[in-house]
Scaffold this motif. Sequence first.
Motif, PDB file in Angstrom:
ATOM      1  N   UNK B 149       0.836  -1.212   0.000  1.00  0.00           N
ATOM      2  CA  UNK B 149       0.000   0.000   0.000  1.00  0.00           C
ATOM      3  C   UNK B 149       0.870   1.260   0.000  1.00  0.00           C
ATOM      4  N   UNK B 151       3.973   1.522  -0.966  1.00  0.00           N
ATOM      5  CA  UNK B 151       5.094   1.506  -1.907  1.00  0.00           C
ATOM      6  C   UNK B 151       5.001   2.689  -2.861  1.00  0.00           C
ATOM      7  N   UNK B 152       6.120   2.993  -3.514  1.00  0.00           N
ATOM      8  CA  UNK B 152       6.154   4.150  -4.416  1.00  0.00           C
ATOM      9  C   UNK B 152       5.065   4.055  -5.470  1.00  0.00           C
ATOM     10  N   UNK B 153       4.558   5.151  -5.907  1.00  0.00           N
ATOM     11  CA  UNK B 153       3.441   5.353  -6.828  1.00  0.00           C
ATOM     12  C   UNK B 153       2.079   5.125  -6.174  1.00  0.00           C
ATOM     13  N   UNK B 154       2.063   4.730  -4.894  1.00  0.00           N
ATOM     14  CA  UNK B 154       0.753   4.439  -4.319  1.00  0.00           C
ATOM     15  C   UNK B 154      -0.035   5.702  -4.007  1.00  0.00           C
ATOM     16  N   UNK B 155       0.639   6.782  -3.597  1.00  0.00           N
ATOM     17  CA  UNK B 155      -0.099   7.992  -3.251  1.00  0.00           C
ATOM     18  C   UNK B 155      -0.168   8.923  -4.465  1.00  0.00           C
ATOM     19  N   UNK B 156      -1.062   8.581  -5.363  1.00  0.00           N
ATOM     20  CA  UNK B 156      -1.181   9.405  -6.554  1.00  0.00           C
ATOM     21  C   UNK B 156      -1.915  10.691  -6.210  1.00  0.00           C
ATOM     22  N   UNK B 158      -4.648  11.812  -6.903  1.00  0.00           N
ATOM     23  CA  UNK B 158      -6.094  11.773  -6.682  1.00  0.00           C
ATOM     24  C   UNK B 158      -6.497  11.140  -5.370  1.00  0.00           C
ATOM     25  N   UNK B 159      -5.535  10.673  -4.562  1.00  0.00           N
ATOM     26  CA  UNK B 159      -5.877   9.971  -3.317  1.00  0.00           C
ATOM     27  C   UNK B 159      -6.568  10.915  -2.357  1.00  0.00           C
TER      28      UNK B 159
END
Lengths: 181, 159
Positions: B149, B151-156, B158-159
Amino acid sequence: MTTETTHHGMPSYWNAVITAGLITAIVNSIIGLASAYLTIRGSTGAGQGLWISACLVSSIAGVIANHMYAKGFNLTYPIGKGALLGFLAGLVTLIVGTAISLFWTEIIDTGMNEALMQSTIANLETQGLTQDQIDQALSLSPEPGSMNAILLQFVIGFVSLSIINLISGIISAKIFAKEEE
Amino acid sequence: MVQLTAQSEISSRANLLLLIGSSLLAILALGPGWYADDFLAPFHWHYSFFSWVCHQDPTRSFDFMDAQMAVCSRCIGIYGAFALGFWAKGLTAKFEIWPASELALRLFLLFLGLTGIDVLFNALDVWTNTHYSRLLLGACFGLMASVLISSRESFSKNV
């Protein structure tokens, strides 16, 4: 599958959410009822053993909903939306599961709750608890089948299933709805 | 620049929310041993709460302060390590030490598969797992879930 488009331009997720909730609730109810009858027959261990297979079934609604939505429409979306789908699928699971449970205990087998209670008391007696301790223990939970018990179970189920499916929804969005790099 | 600041703020907030939520879950999963009589413990709301998601078999659960935990040994490993992952992420946020999502996903699926094999083989009597083997596998699975959850790229954006 017909595509109903929302005002945001994304297809509606309700088909995926409701289908996921229905599947999870039905599977969960079947295993839960089988486990309850095994407990009533005195096979407490077998009842709990059967429930092991259902351990993660409750969290599968979020996975199914996200898989159906992301793969069905070939979409990518952020994990926040995955969490929403998981939460809603968990809510549908709870509503359908409660309806099945009420249908079973109020219409099909009206003596099930009482039999479960007797089985619990017998189990406590075999553990060597005194009558006083048994009464004290039973006073902590409302009478099975009562409105209080149904409401309490619904509220606890709401929090529990929402959280667990919210988490499985986040993980599933990460897996199924990930943007191509 | 403004957008980047906003994204970073939302990302930290999401991690903080997950950290608090998962820590609360892990504490609840320990059961009511720290305030309830041992014989009354299985009737507390901790057990009702987790009854939807765990079999709570006394023979497959640890005790905490003389009362059975609210979840089995595998689940306490999952919840505990899941929370630990977010704490570790929070404490090491400034360092680039966390795996990319592709590797995190592979590790997550590996431990999911190993957990499934352990459950199946134990049920088929191929081997007998123990409290600690279930705890360990559960912990690896839970940790990988939080690593995936966060990991990199998870917090885009639009979160």
